[in-house]
Structures are given as structure tokens and as C-alpha cells.
Scaffold this motif. Structure first.
Motif, short mmCIF file in Angstrom:
data_model
loop_
_atom_site.label_atom_id
_atom_site.label_comp_id
_atom_site.label_asym_id
_atom_site.label_seq_id
_atom_site.Cartn_x
_atom_site.Cartn_y
_atom_site.Cartn_z
N GLN A 64 0.80 -1.02 0.04
CA GLN A 64 0.07 0.18 0.15
C GLN A 64 0.92 1.32 0.18
O GLN A 64 1.95 1.27 0.60
N ASP A 65 0.67 2.29 -1.06
CA ASP A 65 1.06 3.60 -0.93
C ASP A 65 2.43 3.56 -1.42
O ASP A 65 3.21 4.66 -1.37
N SER A 74 5.35 8.98 -2.40
CA SER A 74 4.15 8.84 -1.97
C SER A 74 3.57 10.13 -1.11
O SER A 74 4.47 10.53 -0.45
N ASP A 109 -5.22 2.18 -2.38
CA ASP A 109 -4.09 3.24 -2.56
C ASP A 109 -4.80 4.62 -2.91
O ASP A 109 -3.83 5.48 -3.27
#
Lengths: 379, 334
Positions: free
Chosen positions: A167-168, A265, B324
């Protein structure tokens, strides 16, 4: 969420690492016998029986930092050396590639086919080493035994666990950008056309049934995508046509490995939470590393085999520049073993670290604790 | 036709879980509350009609013995006759808060007992019916909590056995008339649906078998079960008998969320194929069967959708979260 995820994560990331190293070894014109030795040593370490045993134990996934330490060690399992900047880039590429593969898997179960694609390619690297080939095939059997009978629901949980791990992460990879599978904002392209997953019907039909179960009416609706039926299912056997291309080697001499660091990110909040992990967490991760790396049998170089440094960038200057300009939030900061105390408490890890010999630097005769700390800093 | 409204920014991206968006409409105060799971934390925020975020709060799963910070599996508002509670499920247990998330009123730790080491322990699937809140677990057990009109004296009143694999979602609807047979449906990872009649002691009405394909999301409308499956299908069944009425090849990937606008019979389906579809359910006057009509399809480009909800009772607006993605996307009909 799922406790069965680590073997899949490790083997696929390891596979990507080998693809990249293979490409760089050829691009840097490393002599074929040296290159072959490096790959053989790494693969042999990866598929070591004791290591695999630890890997396959049901456990939670540890942080990206902890896992990176394992790959760092793996990459140094032979006569090859990598600078921090190159190791960072290698890990970035590995993680983004596998994230892409997991995200695009048509069915959650297809992550097993992706793993088999990686193993098939790994077997290609070590064709002339029957002993290592045997190890890989044993791992293949382990995978089939553990995952072959899992339900779709279990695979959905595994998929979610992997995606949570990634994630991210939005690092832009040149080869993905060129192939238009990644957007300039770092997000992957999710196509709305092509074959549907095996077992899924092409969307667009509403079927209405009578009380007796007979089909009373069929109505079509406009779905929005352009899907077609799946041609055939990939093979889960030791040998077979996997059908799925995800997990096969996308690098070649003409497709160099590059990343753009500016695709960082935006979610700093989530990142900082990971970096300032509480102490008990770090200790658990040390134990995990000790367990896992304890199973790694790093072959000590026999005789005066001269090592060499591999560069993931095209020039040394580029590598230096990359090290200086790496965004703060993307720094992997290898597990910080702050005090000698921590090391002493974890005798197992200390013992393993002690086995690690850096062939270039002469051994100091200072106290053992300092030696180990110095070696950790050298990571 | 729907148009995109201004998205609402989130502190953290949405986790790739199913049913990862809860919406609480508060029309009297012209507010909408949103709840999204990020990972070890969940974010609650309230927004004005134009989507301007007003207040936000982050909740965390209660720590316990374990290696890493526990992950939250779901966050959901439960509207009960005299109060609204926010329920949060994780790999440790079940937390219940006052609706704004300010005060935790109840904590239930999951009993891992003699779990096989390969099994992950977690709670997932949250719904309220009457004065009860039902929460599903990893083992298939559904926990039923009896909630008082106010205060923290929440009691675990029953544990329902019906599922053999992890519960994925629970749906309820207020009893439809005196002779209502079923008002709760629970779904699991094998695709099995259990239909129940709530009460001081819940009664199992019928079971609708799955075919090994997980059912991540389920809804209940006028005695009809609407279930979304991992193979992209949406199926409608008669709740009391389990008879299949409608089968829709709705999506090309696993469905992650279903929602209902019960007043108008609109059903929302969202899946990992980046699409959100809106369907109109109705009962045919001649046959009495449930029928379905496709109303609208929306593509959320390059987004693996993980949550979707209607934002108003007439189903003229909806919100979407994606893996996300650090914002809540909103759509409203023109």
C-alpha cells in the motif's frame, strides 16, 4: 491478515531480483562464469532447505524494512557487492514489479501461477547445476502441497495481505511507463478489456428465473468494458503452460532498469508511522531476521576469488547522485540495531552477523561488539 | 447520467479490504459521515453537502499481544432504535464507540482459543437489527450483542453457528410486516449465505450454498437477498426459501461492495474491475418475482474499488473508495 503469505512474497520478490541482477550483470559485461557463479550462489542460498523451512512457517508479514534486510544479505551471498543506492534501487524495482503482478492477477489464485513463472525462469538460470535444480523443484512441491488445495477465499485473503504490504508504494519505473502499464502519477493502469479471469463470465447479462428454476428471461446490459472469454486455464503442474505472462522476465539487454524517484508517496502520515516503530516491534523483527537468516547458509568464498561491485545505474556518478537525492520518505534505513545491548540480547542474530565476512575489508582486532556494529553499519 | 463531484481528501489511503466505506446520513443536520479503513487506523470524517470536509478523527485498533500493530478489517455505523453506535472490527476484537468515535463504550476481545497456527484471527461483518448488533468472525461464528438504549452495558447475547469459513458481510432489514420470516443474512468466504430471523434467540431460516466462490458483500431488500461474489456475479434469492430469482454477470472481477437505497429499491455494486453499477430492483406485479434493470455504469479509471455507498435515501448520489486512493470519490446524478 493471512499467515500464509510470506513464502509467496519472498519467492516472487526474489525472482524479480534475479531478473534484474541478470540484466545488470550482462549490461555491465561481467564475465559469464562470474555472472553464473553469482546467480548460482544467490539461488542456492534462496532455496536452501533450512531457510525454506523457516519461510514456510505460518507467520505475519514483517515490515518492508525487515524484508529488505533479508534481500540485502541475499544479494551479498556471493562475490558481488552492491552500494546502498544500488540496493535501494534494486528493492524499489522488485517491489513495484511484484505489486504490479499482484494487482493485475485476474484471479487471486493466479498469484500462484505468477510464482511458478518466477520458479520456471529460475530453473532456466541454473540448468547446469542439478543440485540447485533439485532444491528449486522441492520448493515447487512445497508450494503445491501448501497452496494447491487452498480455497478461493483463502487466496482472496492472501491477495489482500500482499496488497496491504504494498500500500502507498508509487515509485515510477521506466519500463512500466514506456509500456504504458503505469501512469505518470505512479498508479498502475487497470485495463477494462481483454479476457475475463478463468471461471468468470463476460459481464453484460441479466438472467431471470422462475420459481421452478427455469430461465424465464434474458436481458443484456451495457457493461462498459470490452471483455472476452478466457481462452484456457494456466497449468499448476511442475511443468506446463502457465498462460499468464505476469511474473515472466520483462527485462532484456534493450530494456534497461530505471526508476524515477520523484514519484514519492504523498501519504507521509502513514509512512512516519512505519519508521518510528515502537521498540517491541523492532525486537520482534530482530527475532524474525535471526530466524530467517539463521537458515541462510552463506557460502564463504573458497580461495582468493576477487569480488566485484555491481551498479544498478548506468554510471558511478549517477549512483552517487541517486544516493544524495533519495527522498527522505523513501529511505529504507536498514533496521537500526542501536545498542550493543540489543545485539547481545539477540545472541542468535549476533552469531549470524559474525559469520558474515566482508572480503574487501581487513578484519579489525577490536572488541567483537564493535566489529558487529561496524558490520551492521556497512549494510 | 452521473457527474463527479469534488472528492473528499483522506489522511491515509484506503486499505484493499471489501466493504471499505461506511456512510451515515444525517439529513437533519445536513451532514454526511464517512468511515474508511486505512490499515492499523480508520478515519472518520463528516462533510457538508458540497463535500467540504468539516471534522475528522482517526481511530486505532486496540493493541494486544502480538507482533505488529493490529489491522482493522472494517468500520461501520449501526443505527439502532435509540442510538447510533460506530463499530470497528480488527484482528484483536470488536470496538464499539459513540457515533462520532469520541468515546469507546465497549470492547470485546476475540478468543483465539485452540486456533490452528495457520489461521488468522479477526472479526469482520457488521450489521444491526432492532436492538442487536451482529458481528462476524474468522471462524464463521456470528456474535450477537444486545445493546441497551444508552450506556455501556452491552452484553454478548448469542453466538450463531452456521458458517464453517470466515464471515465476510452481514445484511439486515427491518421486519417487513407481521409475518416476516427473515431479517438477517450472513455471508462467508465459501459463498454460503445463512438467512436468520432475529429475536431474543436467533433462528436459522435457510442456507443458500455457495460454490466455493467467496461472497464478500450482501444486502437484503423486501425479502430478497442480493449477494455479490468473487467471480463478479450478483445473484438475487428469495430470503425465506433460498430460491434463485436473478443472476447477473455484473462484473469482470471480484465484487467488493454492495449497497442499497431501500426506499427506491436501488442496488449499487462495485468491483475490482474499476466499475460501479446501479440496478433497479422491483417486484413484477404478474409473477411476484424480483426483477432487475440496469440503470447506470460508472468506470473509476485505474482504481481497484474497495468500498461504495449511496449517500442519500433516493440513491441519486454515491461515494466510492479505492485501494491506494487517499480520497473519497463522489458522484451525483444530473
Amino acid at each position: 491478515m493471512s499467515l500464509r503469505t510470506l513464502p509467496l512474497l519472498f519467492l516472487n520478490l526474489g525472482g524479480e531480483m534475479l531478473y534484474i541482477l541478470d540484466q545488470r550483470l550482462r549490461a555491465q559485461n561481467i564475465p559469464a562464469d562470474k555472472a553464473r557463479k553469482v546467480l548460482n550462489d544467490i539461488i542456492s542460498t534462496m532455496f536452501n532447505r533450512k531457510f525454506m523451512e523457516e519461510l514456510f512457517k505460518p507467520q505475519e508479514l514483517y515490515s518492508k524494512k525487515a524484508l529488505r534486510t533479508v534481500y540485502d544479505r541475499l544479494a551479498h551471498a556471493s562475490i558481488m557487492r552492491l552500494n546502498q543506492a544500488s540496493m535501494d534501487k534494486l528493492y524499489d524495482l522488485m517491489t513495484m514489479a511484484f505489486k504490479y503482478q499482484v494487482l493485475l492477477c485476474p484471479r487471486p489464485k493466479d498469484v500462484l501461477l505468477v510464482t511458478f513463472n518466477h520458479l520456471d525462469a529460475i530453473k532456466g538460470f541454473i540448468q547446469d547445476s542439478p543440485a540447485i535444480l533439485q532444491q528449486v523443484e522441492e520448493t515447487f512441491q512445497q508450494l503445491t502441497d501448501r497452496y494447491g488445495g487452498l480455497s478461493d477465499g483463502e487466496f482472496q485473503l492472501i491477495r489482500q495481505t500482499l496488497l496491504i504490504f504494498f500500500q502507498d508504494l508509487h515509485i515510477r519505473v521506466s519500463i512500466f511507463l514506456k509500456d504504458k502499464v503505469q501512469n505518470s502519477n505512479g498508479r498502475f493502469v487497470l485495463p477494462v478489456s481483454g479476457p475475463v479471469p478463468w471461471g468468470t463470465e463476460v459481464p453484460g447479462l441479466i438472467r431471470i428465473f422462475t420459481d421452478k428454476g427455469k430461465e424465464a428471461k434474458k436481458v443484456e446490459f451495457k457493461h462498459g468494458g470490452h471483455y472476452v472469454t478466457a481462452p484456457k486455464e494456466g497449468s499448476f503442474e511442475l511443468y506446463g503452460d502457465r498462460v499468464l505472462k505476469l511474473g515472466t522476465n520483462m527485462y532484456s539487454m534493450n530494456r534497461p532498469v530505471e526508476t524515477h524517484m520523484s514519484g514519492a508517496s504523498k501519504n507521509l502520515a502513514s509512512r512516519t508511522q512505519e519508521i518510528i516503530a515502537p521498540n517491541p516491534l523492532a525486537k520482534e523483527e530482530l527475532n524474525f531476521l535471526a530466524r530467517l537468516m539463521g537458515g541462510m547458509e552463506i557460502k564463504k568464498p573458497s580461495g582468493p576469488e576477487p569480488g566485484f561491485r555491481l551498479n544498478l545505474f548506468t554510471t558511478d556518478e549517477e549512483e552517487e547522485q541517486a544516493a544524495l537525492t533519495r527522498p527522505e520518505e523513501l529511505s529504507y534505513e536498514v533496521i537500526n540495531i542501536q545498542a550493543t545491548q540489543d545485539l547481545q540480547r539477540n545472541k542468535e542474530l549476533a552469531r549470524i552477523m559474525g559469520e558474515f565476512e566482508v572480503t574487501e575489508q581487513p578484519k579489525h582486532s577490536a572488541s567483537k561488539g564493535d566489529d558487529l556494529l561496524a558490520m551492521m553499519d556497512g549494510f | 447520467m452521473f457527474r463527479r463531484e469534488r472528492p473528499i481528501p483522506l489522511r491515509g489511503s484506503a486499505a484493499p479490504l471489501c466493504n471499505n466505506l461506511s456512510v451515515l446520513q444525517v439529513p437533519s443536520r445536513n451532514l454526511t459521515h464517512f468511515g474508511v479503513v486505512h490499515g492499523p487506523s480508520a478515519q472518520l470524517l463528516s462533510a457538508a453537502p458540497e463535500g467540504v470536509p468539516l471534522a475528522q478523527r482517526q481511530l486505532h485498533a486496540k493493541e494486544g499481544a502480538g507482533v505488529s500493530p493490529p489491522l482493522i478489517t472494517q468500520v461501520h455505523w449501526c443505527v439502532l432504535p435509540f442510538r447510533v453506535l460506530l463499530v470497528l472490527t480488527s484482528h484483536r476484537g470488536i470496538q464499539m464507540y459513540e457515533s462520532d468515535g469520541s468515546v469507546m463504550v465497549y470492547w470485546h476481545a476475540l478468543d483465539s482459543g485452540d486456533v490452528s497456527p495457520v489461521q488468522a484471527v479477526f472479526a469482520r461483518g457488521i450489521a444491526s437489527i432492532g436492538r442487536f448488533i451482529c458481528v462476524g468472525t474468522w471462524s464463521g461464528r456470528v456474535l450477537v450483542f444486545d445493546i441497551p438504549a444508552k450506556g455501556p452495558n452491552i452484553v454478548l447475547s448469542e453466538e450463531l453457528a452456521g458458517h464453517q469459513t470466515s464471515v465476510t458481510d452481514i445484511a439486515t432489514e427491518p421486519a417487513q410486516g407481521q409475518d416476516c420470516v427473515a431479517d438477517v443474512v450472513t455471508a462467508d468466504n465459501s459463498g454460503l449465505l445463512c438467512v436468520w430471523r432475529s429475536g431474543p434467540k436467533f433462528k436459522l431460516v435457510t442456507q443458500i450454498p455457495g460454490f466455493g466462490v467467496p461472497c464478500p458483500s450482501v444486502q437484503l431488500w423486501h425479502g430478497t437477498v442480493a449477494a455479490g461474489y468473487g467471480d463478479g456475479q450478483v445473484r438475487l434469492y428469495e430470503a425465506s426459501t433460498g430460491t434463485l430469482h436473478v443472476q447477473i454477470s455484473a462484473h469482470a472481477r471480484a465484487i467488493c461492495a454492495l449497497d442499497l437505497a431501500p426506499e427506491v429499491g436501488k442496488l449499487l455494486s462495485a468491483a475490482e474491475d474499476t466499475f460501479v453499477h446501479i440496478w433497479k430492483l422491483s417486484r413484477s406485479p404478474e409473477s411476484g418475482h424480483t426483477e432487475v434493470e440496469h440503470c447506470h455504469g460508472e468506470c473509476v479509471p485505474d482504481t481497484q474499488v474497495c468500498g461504495a455507498r449511496f449517500c442519500d435515501p433516493s440513491g441519486s448520489s454515491f461515494a466510492v473508495t479505492g485501494y491506494d486512493l487517499a480520497e473519497i470519490l463522489r458522484f451525483s446524478s444530473v
